[in-house]
Each structure stands twice: as structure tokens, then as C-alpha cells.
Design an enzyme around this catalytic site. Structure first.
Site, PDB file in Angstrom:
ATOM      1  N   ASP A 263       1.116  -1.143   0.048  1.00  0.00           N
ATOM      2  CA  ASP A 263       0.209   0.000  -0.088  1.00  0.00           C
ATOM      3  C   ASP A 263       1.000   0.895   0.209  1.00  0.00           C
ATOM      4  O   ASP A 263       1.802   1.422   0.751  1.00  0.00           O
ATOM      5  CB  ASP A 263      -1.007   0.023   1.233  1.00  0.00           C
TER       6      ASP A 263
ATOM      7  N   HIS B  59      -8.149   5.122   3.596  1.00  0.00           N
ATOM      8  CA  HIS B  59      -7.744   3.766   2.833  1.00  0.00           C
ATOM      9  C   HIS B  59      -8.208   2.619   1.731  1.00  0.00           C
ATOM     10  O   HIS B  59      -8.662   1.962   2.052  1.00  0.00           O
ATOM     11  CB  HIS B  59      -7.196   3.001   4.442  1.00  0.00           C
TER      12      HIS B  59
ATOM     13  N   ASP C  35      -4.174  -1.350  -1.600  1.00  0.00           N
ATOM     14  CA  ASP C  35      -3.148  -2.979  -1.623  1.00  0.00           C
ATOM     15  C   ASP C  35      -2.905  -2.697  -3.251  1.00  0.00           C
ATOM     16  O   ASP C  35      -3.767  -3.129  -4.048  1.00  0.00           O
ATOM     17  CB  ASP C  35      -3.059  -4.007  -1.074  1.00  0.00           C
TER      18      ASP C  35
ATOM     19  N   TYR D  72      -3.673   9.652  -0.058  1.00  0.00           N
ATOM     20  CA  TYR D  72      -3.758   9.635   1.782  1.00  0.00           C
ATOM     21  C   TYR D  72      -2.724   8.176   2.157  1.00  0.00           C
ATOM     22  O   TYR D  72      -2.650   7.457   1.198  1.00  0.00           O
ATOM     23  CB  TYR D  72      -4.784   9.399   2.282  1.00  0.00           C
TER      24      TYR D  72
ATOM     25  N   ASN E  98      15.989  -7.425  -1.248  1.00  0.00           N
ATOM     26  CA  ASN E  98      14.343  -8.393  -0.430  1.00  0.00           C
ATOM     27  C   ASN E  98      14.133  -7.313  -0.139  1.00  0.00           C
ATOM     28  O   ASN E  98      14.425  -7.179   0.870  1.00  0.00           O
ATOM     29  CB  ASN E  98      15.644  -9.210   0.062  1.00  0.00           C
TER      30      ASN E  98
ATOM     31  N   TYR F 225       4.080  -1.190  16.577  1.00  0.00           N
ATOM     32  CA  TYR F 225       2.891  -1.505  14.894  1.00  0.00           C
ATOM     33  C   TYR F 225       2.908  -0.568  14.520  1.00  0.00           C
ATOM     34  O   TYR F 225       2.284   0.849  14.577  1.00  0.00           O
ATOM     35  CB  TYR F 225       1.343  -1.689  16.513  1.00  0.00           C
TER      36      TYR F 225
ATOM     37  N   LYS G 264      -1.139  -3.740  10.404  1.00  0.00           N
ATOM     38  CA  LYS G 264      -1.294  -5.021   9.276  1.00  0.00           C
ATOM     39  C   LYS G 264      -0.791  -5.361   8.187  1.00  0.00           C
ATOM     40  O   LYS G 264      -0.970  -4.357   7.890  1.00  0.00           O
ATOM     41  CB  LYS G 264      -2.581  -5.465   9.784  1.00  0.00           C
TER      42      LYS G 264
ATOM     43  N   SER H 186      -6.358 -31.950 -10.739  1.00  0.00           N
ATOM     44  CA  SER H 186      -5.545 -32.617 -10.842  1.00  0.00           C
ATOM     45  C   SER H 186      -4.337 -33.196 -10.151  1.00  0.00           C
ATOM     46  O   SER H 186      -3.171 -32.576 -10.645  1.00  0.00           O
ATOM     47  CB  SER H 186      -4.383 -32.069 -12.787  1.00  0.00           C
TER      48      SER H 186
HETATM   49  P1  13P Z   1      -4.556  -0.699   5.309  1.00  0.00           P
HETATM   50  O1  13P Z   1      -3.366  -0.798   6.233  1.00  0.00           O
HETATM   51  O2  13P Z   1      -5.143  -1.238   4.488  1.00  0.00           O
HETATM   52  O3  13P Z   1      -3.692   0.929   5.155  1.00  0.00           O
HETATM   53  O4  13P Z   1      -5.430  -0.200   6.440  1.00  0.00           O
HETATM   54  C1  13P Z   1      -5.201   0.929   7.228  1.00  0.00           C
HETATM   55  C2  13P Z   1      -6.084   1.842   8.586  1.00  0.00           C
HETATM   56  O5  13P Z   1      -5.645   1.897   9.422  1.00  0.00           O
HETATM   57  C3  13P Z   1      -7.279   1.148   7.777  1.00  0.00           C
HETATM   58  O6  13P Z   1      -8.415   1.557   8.953  1.00  0.00           O
HETATM   59  P1  13P Z   2      -9.782 -32.422 -11.815  1.00  0.00           P
HETATM   60  O1  13P Z   2      -9.581 -33.909 -11.556  1.00  0.00           O
HETATM   61  O2  13P Z   2      -8.682 -32.122 -13.401  1.00  0.00           O
HETATM   62  O3  13P Z   2      -8.953 -31.627 -10.841  1.00  0.00           O
HETATM   63  O4  13P Z   2     -11.276 -32.236 -11.899  1.00  0.00           O
HETATM   64  C1  13P Z   2     -11.876 -31.905 -11.400  1.00  0.00           C
HETATM   65  C2  13P Z   2     -12.904 -31.459 -11.228  1.00  0.00           C
HETATM   66  O5  13P Z   2     -12.837 -30.253 -11.969  1.00  0.00           O
HETATM   67  C3  13P Z   2     -14.841 -31.165 -10.425  1.00  0.00           C
HETATM   68  O6  13P Z   2     -14.875 -30.349 -10.374  1.00  0.00           O
HETATM   69 MG    MG Z   3      -3.328   2.086   3.560  1.00  0.00          MG
HETATM   70 MG    MG Z   4      -4.629  -2.209   2.955  1.00  0.00          MG
END
Ligand code: 13P
Ligand code: 13P
Ligand code: MG
Ligand code: MG
Length: 378
Positions: A11, A18, A53, A90, A104, A229, A232, A243
Site C-alpha cells: 500500500d 484507505h 493495496d 493519503y 529483498n 505497530y 496489519k 488435477s
Molecule cells: P491499510 O492497512 O489497508 O492501509 O488500512 C489501515 C487502516 O488503519 C484502516 O483503518
Molecule cells: P480435476 O480432476 O482435473 O482436478 O477436475 C476435477 C473437477 O474439476 C471437479 O470439479
Molecule cells: Mg492504507
Molecule cells: Mg490495505
């Protein structure tokens, strides 16, 4: 062909609360991913969102945790942040907790679900994206999909699923992980994952080694990575289907029950997980209720295939199945709205509000300090 699919999400700012990213943010992110396709770093991509997000879904042959792939995501989120700042959106850059990228994105704010597998002749993939909740919100539905024969009849009647699945569970507080085999260790598994404050399912594997990974969840927990904090970590998950793996219908069935999850307003409440399409994912009732979107693609030689014509559509322009768009899930939405309204009637009282140690905002220390002298011993 061995393929990696990565969903990296963050986000980095939204319109009027939000709610949802600005289309120019999505455009800026797409531009970065398009350049990565032109350079041959990734094979294909799709940029979408749930609530506020942004999700960058990328296919490539670089494996998980690859600095080039994470670098592309970082740059895309940086570009989308610049747009957010320019437009005064925001919480611009909300989930970018560092100024510098170090190879990373884990620990820097964005979340990532990545899996690598040998592509089957037909490879259906479902991507679950949730807003205003946390990774362990997937514990209950994933247990139902992969370990509950009353959800996945395939566990009973399909010889390829009959042996069950292996769950990798992480302890998000102590940073440990364990693998548990179902059905043999089902009760041990449920002992852990029913504690959604601490344990989250990270990966699920088929017992057939030829199939390998079945599902992966983003489990970065922002409030812990940042040492305080800060929000979330709205989660995502990638699930391969059919399959020898649960059918798409078995994957979606648990979401007809809008179970209670932590998150919602200020990340500090319990509310029902509301299944909806991408366009309906603006969190509008008390910043929620927590939203869940499910989209589906086929993967062919690393290309994502939706309803578009892959021979003539530009790369990155896809039309995935938006599973909860259909009217049958209106039923779950109506139940979820009722539960949401019922929960809200508790106002700031538990169990509507999360326990004190889980609150993202709290006045407790200062209020307790202020009242300390007036507290009399009984
Ligand atoms: P987000 O984590 O989706 O940004 O939401 C934050 C939030 O405090 C919503 O009330
Ligand atoms: P598969 O055997 O290909 O997973 O298919 C099963 C199916 O689609 C049941 O709804
Ligand atoms: Mg947000
Ligand atoms: Mg969010």
C-alpha cells in the site's frame, strides 16, 4: 518448464482514506513491469489491487527471493509512491519502511507470496488478495480446503488427493517454522493455527513430489518487522488447482462463510471476511469489512492466460476470472454485512476490538499512567 510466480504487494497511498490506489499509480507500476518484460527479466505480469493495496503479479524463471524480481517490485512501488506524493494521496509510501533497497523486499514493508513449480500441461492458479486483515486470516479457509473432507470431497474420492497435504506453519513471533502432515497430524496442526495471533500457514505441499507446492501465503508481519505497530500486513496467497490438487470450486467454497478475522478499522477490530470483486473492494463500512478478492489465470510457458487472446493482447493486459463477481456470493456478502453491523454494535468493547497487545493504536499506557495515583488497592 520450471516457473516462479510472485505476487508482491504494498500500500503506497490511496484516494480519500484507505480506499483504493489512484489509476495513475497502477499505470506507473505497470510501466516498470513492462520494461522488465522488454528486458527479459520477467515473462509476464498483471497489476491489480484489493482495497488500497497494489498487487504486482509476475511470472519468471528466476526462483523465489531473487534480487532482480524484488528490485523490480521495489522500483514499481517507488514510482507509485511518487505519483501518490504528487497527487497528495493519503498515506503516500505507507508500506515502504526504508529509503534504500537491499536486495529483498522482505522486512522492508511489502508482502510477498512466491512459488516455483514444474508447469503442468494445464496450470490453473487462483490468487487470493485480502485488505484490512492479516496473513493468519487464511488459516481457517486453507485448513478447510486442504485438510477438511467436508469441504474438499476430492480428499475422499480422488486417489490423487487421498493421501492429504503437508502444511508449513510459521511462528511469526519467534520466527520459527514446522511442517505437519495431514490427515495424520491434523489435530496438532489445528492446535497451532487456531491461534491466529501467532501462527500462520506459509506453504502447503502435495504429497506427490511431482506436483510439489500447492499454496503459498505472504506472511511478513509489518507490526513485527518494523519493531512497532505500523499496520496489519494485508495478505495474499497463490494456490494451484485441479488435477491432483483441490478443484477451483473446492478452493472457493470456504469463502461462502464470512469468518471473523482481525484487522478492519485501524487494524484493531474483528470483522467478517467479505468476498467481493476487484471493483467492489473499496473498504467503505468502517474501513471494511475486511475484503477478499480471488482472481484466476491459466499459466502457459510462464504466460498468464485469462479471457484475452494471448496472441494479440499486449503483455500484462489480462482478463483473469474475478471469482466473487458472480451473484452466488451475494449470499455471503449479505451475511457478512449483517455480521459486520452486529460486531460494530459492540463499539470499542472486546471481542469486537482486538486484545490490548494486538491494538495498532493505544492510549492505555498514558491513561494508566494518568490514573496511577488514583488507583486504590482493594
Ligand atoms: P491499510 O492497512 O489497508 O492501509 O488500512 C489501515 C487502516 O488503519 C484502516 O483503518
Ligand atoms: P480435476 O480432476 O482435473 O482436478 O477436475 C476435477 C473437477 O474439476 C471437479 O470439479
Ligand atoms: Mg492504507
Ligand atoms: Mg490495505
Amino acid at each position: 518448464m520450471r516457473i516462479t510466480i510472485s505476487d508482491i504487494k504494498a500500500d503506497v497511498g490511496s484516494i480519500a482514506g484507505h480506499c483504493r490506489p489512484h489509476p495513475l499509480q497502477l499505470e506507473a507500476a505497470k510501466k516498470v513491469l513492462k520494461e522488465a518484460v522488454d528486458k527479459g527479466t520477467i515473462i509476464d505480469f498483471y497489476v491489480t489491487r484489493v482495497g488500497d493495496d497494489i498487487h504486482l503479479i509476475m511470472t519468471h524463471d528466476k526462483g523465489e527471493d531473487h534480487p532482480d524480481i524484488h528490485g523490480i517490485a521495489w522500483n514499481a512501488f517507488k514510482e507509485a509512491t511518487s505519483v501518490a506524493k504528487k497527487l497528495g494521496l493519503y498515506a503516500a509510501g505507507q508500506d515502504l519502511l526504508s529509503d534504500a533497497f537491499s536486495g529483498n523486499i522482505r522486512g522492508l514493508g511489502p508482502g510477498a507470496a512466491e512459488m516455483t513449480f514444474e508447469e503442468r500441461p494445464a496450470e490453473p492458479v487462483v490468487i487470493l488478495m485480502a485488505d484490512k486483515t492479516e496473513p493468519s486470516a487464511f488459516n481457517l479457509p486453507l485448513a478447510r480446503i486442504y485438510a477438511d473432507p467436508f469441504t474438499t470431497t476430492g480428499l475422499v474420492i480422488d486417489p490423487r488427493l487421498h493421501d492429504g497435504f503437508i502444511f508449513e506453519v510459521v511462528d511469526v513471533i519467534d520466527h520459527k517454522r514446522i511442517k505437519l502432515s495431514t490427515p495424520e497430524e491434523l489435530h496438532d496442526l489445528l492446535t497451532l493455527i487456531s491461534d491466529t495471533t501467532r501462527y500462520a500457514i506459509k506453504r502447503i505441499f502435495s504429497k506427490n513430489e511431482k506436483i510439489g507446492i500447492a499454496a503459498v501465503v505472504s506472511t511478513e508481519k509489518l507490526n513485527i518487522t518494523a519493531g512497532r505497530y505500523v499496520g496489519k500486513d494485508d495478505p495474499c496467497a497463490i494456490l494451484r488447482a485441479q488435477s491432483g490438487l483441490p478443484a477451483v470450486g473446492e478452493i472457493l467454497q470456504p469463502f461462502m462463510f464470512p469468518h471473523l478475522v482481525a484487522g478492519w478499522m485501524r487494524g484493531s477490530h474483528h470483522g467478517p471476511l467479505y468476498p467481493c470483486c476487484v471493483d467492489d473492494s473499496d473498504p467503505t463500512f468502517f474501513d471494511g469489512p475486511p475484503r477478499l478478492v480471488a482472481i484466476g489465470f491459466q499459466i502457459k510457458e510462464g504466460r498468464l492466460v485469462g479471457e484475452e487472446n494471448p496472441d494479440s493482447s499486449p503483455v500484462g493486459e489480462h482478463k483473469p476470472i474475478d471469482y466473487f463477481k458472480g451473484s452466488v456470493f451475494d449470499h455471503a456478502r449479505r451475511i457478512a454485512a449483517q455480521i459486520a453491523e452486529y460486531m460494530r454494535r459492540h463499539g470499542p468493547f472486546m471481542p469486537e476490538i482486538v486484545p490490548p497487545e494486538e491494538l495498532e493504536y493505544t492510549t492505555r499506557p498514558s491513561v494508566l499512567k494518568k490514573l496511577e495515583e488514583r488507583m486504590e488497592k482493594l
